[in-house]
Design an enzyme around this catalytic site. Structure first.
Site, mmCIF file in Angstrom:
data_model
loop_
_atom_site.group_PDB
_atom_site.id
_atom_site.type_symbol
_atom_site.label_atom_id
_atom_site.label_comp_id
_atom_site.label_asym_id
_atom_site.label_seq_id
_atom_site.Cartn_x
_atom_site.Cartn_y
_atom_site.Cartn_z
ATOM 1 N N ASP A 44 0.927 -1.077 0.083
ATOM 2 C CA ASP A 44 -0.231 -0.060 0.109
ATOM 3 C C ASP A 44 0.630 1.017 0.124
ATOM 4 O OD1 ASP A 44 -2.615 1.496 0.930
ATOM 5 O OD2 ASP A 44 -1.352 2.314 2.035
ATOM 6 N N TYR A 49 3.067 10.100 -0.305
ATOM 7 C CA TYR A 49 4.155 8.975 0.392
ATOM 8 C C TYR A 49 5.553 9.210 -0.546
ATOM 9 C CZ TYR A 49 0.582 6.886 3.011
ATOM 10 O OH TYR A 49 -0.503 6.356 3.282
ATOM 11 N N LYS A 74 -2.911 5.736 -3.782
ATOM 12 C CA LYS A 74 -3.800 6.799 -3.552
ATOM 13 C C LYS A 74 -3.634 8.322 -4.277
ATOM 14 C CE LYS A 74 -3.691 4.510 0.661
ATOM 15 N NZ LYS A 74 -1.742 4.372 0.991
ATOM 16 N N HIS A 107 -7.536 9.355 -1.821
ATOM 17 C CA HIS A 107 -6.661 9.427 -0.558
ATOM 18 C C HIS A 107 -7.658 10.705 0.280
ATOM 19 C CE1 HIS A 107 -2.167 9.119 1.357
ATOM 20 N NE2 HIS A 107 -3.132 8.644 1.904
HETATM 21 N N1 LIG Z 1 -5.263 6.144 4.010
HETATM 22 C C1 LIG Z 1 -4.470 7.561 4.925
HETATM 23 O O1 LIG Z 1 -5.671 8.540 4.671
HETATM 24 C C2 LIG Z 1 -3.763 6.455 5.533
HETATM 25 C C3 LIG Z 1 -3.095 6.746 6.476
HETATM 26 C C4 LIG Z 1 -2.316 6.223 7.460
HETATM 27 C C5 LIG Z 1 -1.854 5.304 6.913
HETATM 28 N N2 LIG Z 1 -2.430 4.722 6.486
HETATM 29 C C6 LIG Z 1 -1.904 3.205 5.138
HETATM 30 O O2 LIG Z 1 -1.990 2.217 6.166
HETATM 31 C C7 LIG Z 1 -0.487 1.765 6.902
HETATM 32 C C8 LIG Z 1 -0.496 1.313 8.585
HETATM 33 O O3 LIG Z 1 -0.817 2.699 8.828
HETATM 34 P P1 LIG Z 1 0.514 3.130 10.085
HETATM 35 O O4 LIG Z 1 1.853 2.854 9.040
HETATM 36 O O5 LIG Z 1 0.033 4.937 9.657
HETATM 37 O O6 LIG Z 1 0.789 2.923 11.565
HETATM 38 P P2 LIG Z 1 0.658 1.278 12.077
HETATM 39 O O7 LIG Z 1 0.263 0.322 11.053
HETATM 40 O O8 LIG Z 1 -0.453 1.349 12.747
HETATM 41 O O9 LIG Z 1 1.928 1.297 13.325
HETATM 42 C C9 LIG Z 1 2.676 1.775 12.145
HETATM 43 C C10 LIG Z 1 4.143 1.769 14.290
HETATM 44 O O10 LIG Z 1 3.884 0.487 14.958
HETATM 45 C C11 LIG Z 1 5.730 0.112 14.742
HETATM 46 N N3 LIG Z 1 5.191 -1.143 14.457
HETATM 47 C C12 LIG Z 1 4.945 -2.341 13.313
HETATM 48 N N4 LIG Z 1 4.888 -3.388 13.911
HETATM 49 C C13 LIG Z 1 5.139 -3.744 14.936
HETATM 50 C C14 LIG Z 1 5.542 -4.818 16.141
HETATM 51 N N5 LIG Z 1 4.855 -5.748 15.040
HETATM 52 N N6 LIG Z 1 5.898 -4.277 17.120
HETATM 53 C C15 LIG Z 1 6.115 -2.820 17.598
HETATM 54 N N7 LIG Z 1 5.607 -2.013 17.292
HETATM 55 C C16 LIG Z 1 5.522 -2.422 15.887
HETATM 56 C C17 LIG Z 1 6.055 0.883 13.653
HETATM 57 O O11 LIG Z 1 7.422 0.879 13.791
HETATM 58 P P3 LIG Z 1 8.782 -0.135 13.411
HETATM 59 O O12 LIG Z 1 8.825 1.005 11.939
HETATM 60 O O13 LIG Z 1 9.602 0.683 14.102
HETATM 61 O O14 LIG Z 1 8.645 -1.153 13.421
HETATM 62 C C18 LIG Z 1 5.518 2.218 13.885
HETATM 63 O O15 LIG Z 1 6.467 3.319 14.305
HETATM 64 C C19 LIG Z 1 0.747 2.855 6.413
HETATM 65 O O16 LIG Z 1 1.782 3.015 6.011
HETATM 66 C C20 LIG Z 1 -0.034 3.064 4.874
HETATM 67 O O17 LIG Z 1 -0.080 2.444 4.076
HETATM 68 C C21 LIG Z 1 -3.050 5.439 5.268
#
Ligand SMILES: NC(=O)c1ccc[n+]([C@@H]2O[C@H](COP(=O)([O-])OP(=O)(O)OC[C@H]3O[C@@H](n4cnc5c(N)ncnc54)[C@H](OP(=O)(O)O)[C@@H]3O)[C@@H](O)[C@H]2O)c1
Length: 281
Positions: A44, A49, A74, A107
């Site tokens: 994704d 990004y 997106k 998005h």
């Molecule tokens: N459509 C939108 O508006 C929107 C908004 C936000 C996100 N997204 C999408 O959703 C994806 C996921 O959301 P997100 O990146 O915001 O946050 P997330 O996946 O909820 O959290 C990522 C965080 O969790 C940590 N982490 C991951 N796996 C872990 C584990 N097993 N144990 C402990 N810590 C862990 C990561 O640290 P490290 O990397 O340091 O391991 C990072 O700090 C994004 O990458 C993006 O593709 C879309």
């Protein structure tokens, strides 16, 4: 891997890899290659990004056949409107080195997103995009778009995690046949998700981490998840969530963590809207 079937019959992995905030090109390429080696096939990304090129290079270098992947990007707010959206989607394909995309999402529900959606509908009909959808369309805007579009969005990606479970929005999406996809499945660690005692106690029983329980909960509710990490061990941890099943009682305990509120920002708050619109400018 388990799959969900979208409203047009396309199969989408229920677990993918998100690359938000992995902006350094070399780091992003390394992460996506690691994720592919772990087994992830759904990636994704997004125009805003600024890492579509790095994702494309990793896909190419992996040697994995194109048809095994499910690639999402997106369209950003500044590329909204029929002409700009069309041009920007072609640019995304060029950056990703792909001649079709599996899923393209709007998005954010700002600027001329109807124009964007018409462009996406056209590309969908031409076979350049296998499925089209939206992101951050909360119930009011979601219903409006569904009611006045020809193609029902296949996916709506919204903030969804144990503290903001989107139960009502999910019900509405089921009614119109749109698949819910979670962004921020760990709430980016907010609210001490990774040390939450409810998740920890349940995880201890299965020898699983809080992260794995948080993902499993969403998967059992048929929510597509795309956790992000730059750490290969965590990629493996987040991938290994298909060998245990939460009981109805455990699901109920986790359901009780829901605050029904965003841990990030409200799309109904004008200041938040200004903030989002200014991102990527
Ligand atoms: N459509 C939108 O508006 C929107 C908004 C936000 C996100 N997204 C999408 O959703 C994806 C996921 O959301 P997100 O990146 O915001 O946050 P997330 O996946 O909820 O959290 C990522 C965080 O969790 C940590 N982490 C991951 N796996 C872990 C584990 N097993 N144990 C402990 N810590 C862990 C990561 O640290 P490290 O990397 O340091 O391991 C990072 O700090 C994004 O990458 C993006 O593709 C879309």
């Amino acid at each position: 891997m388990e799959f969900v079937t979208l409203n047009n019959g396309v199969k989408m992995p229920i677990l993918g890899f998100g690359v938000y905030q992995i902006q350094d090109p070399e780091e992003c390429e390394r992460c996506v290659l690691d994720a592919i080696n772990v087994g992830y096939r759904s990636i994704d990304t997004a125009q805003v990004y600024q890492n579509e090129e790095a994702v494309g290079r990793a896909i190419k270098k992996s040697g994995v056949p194109r048809e095994e992947f499910f690639i999402t990007t997106k369209v950003w707010i500044s590329n909204a409107g029929y002409d700009k959206a069309k041009t920007s989607i072609q640019k995304s394909m060029d950056k990703l080195q792909l001649d079709y995309l599996d899923l393209v999402l709007i998005h954010q529900p700002f600027n001329d997103y109807y124009g964007t959606y018409r462009a996406m509908e056209e590309l969908y009909k031409e076979g350049k995009i296998s499925a089209i959808g939206i992101s951050n369309f909360y119930p009011d805007r979601y219903v409006d778009l569904v009611e006045f579009s020809e193609v029902v969005p296949a996916v709506n990606q919204v903030e969804t995690h144990v503290f903001n479970q989107q139960v009502a929005a999910h019900e509405l999406m089921k009614k119109y046949n749109t698949q819910i996809e979670s962004w921020g499945p760990f709430a980016e660690g907010k609210n001490n998700l990774f040390t939450n005692s409810t998740l920890q106690e349940i995880g201890d029983k299965y020898n699983k981490s809080t992260a794995q329980v948080a993902l499993r909960f969403l998967i059992q509710r048929e929510v597509v998840v795309i956790p992000k990490t730059v750490n290969k061990n965590r990629m493996e941890e987040n991938y290994n969530v298909f060998d245990f099943t939460l009981t109805a009682e455990e699901i109920e305990k986790i359901a009780a963590l829901d605050t029904c509120e965003s841990l990030f920002f409200s799309h109904y708050d004008p200041q938040a809207v200004e903030y989002i619109i200014n991102l990527g400018k």
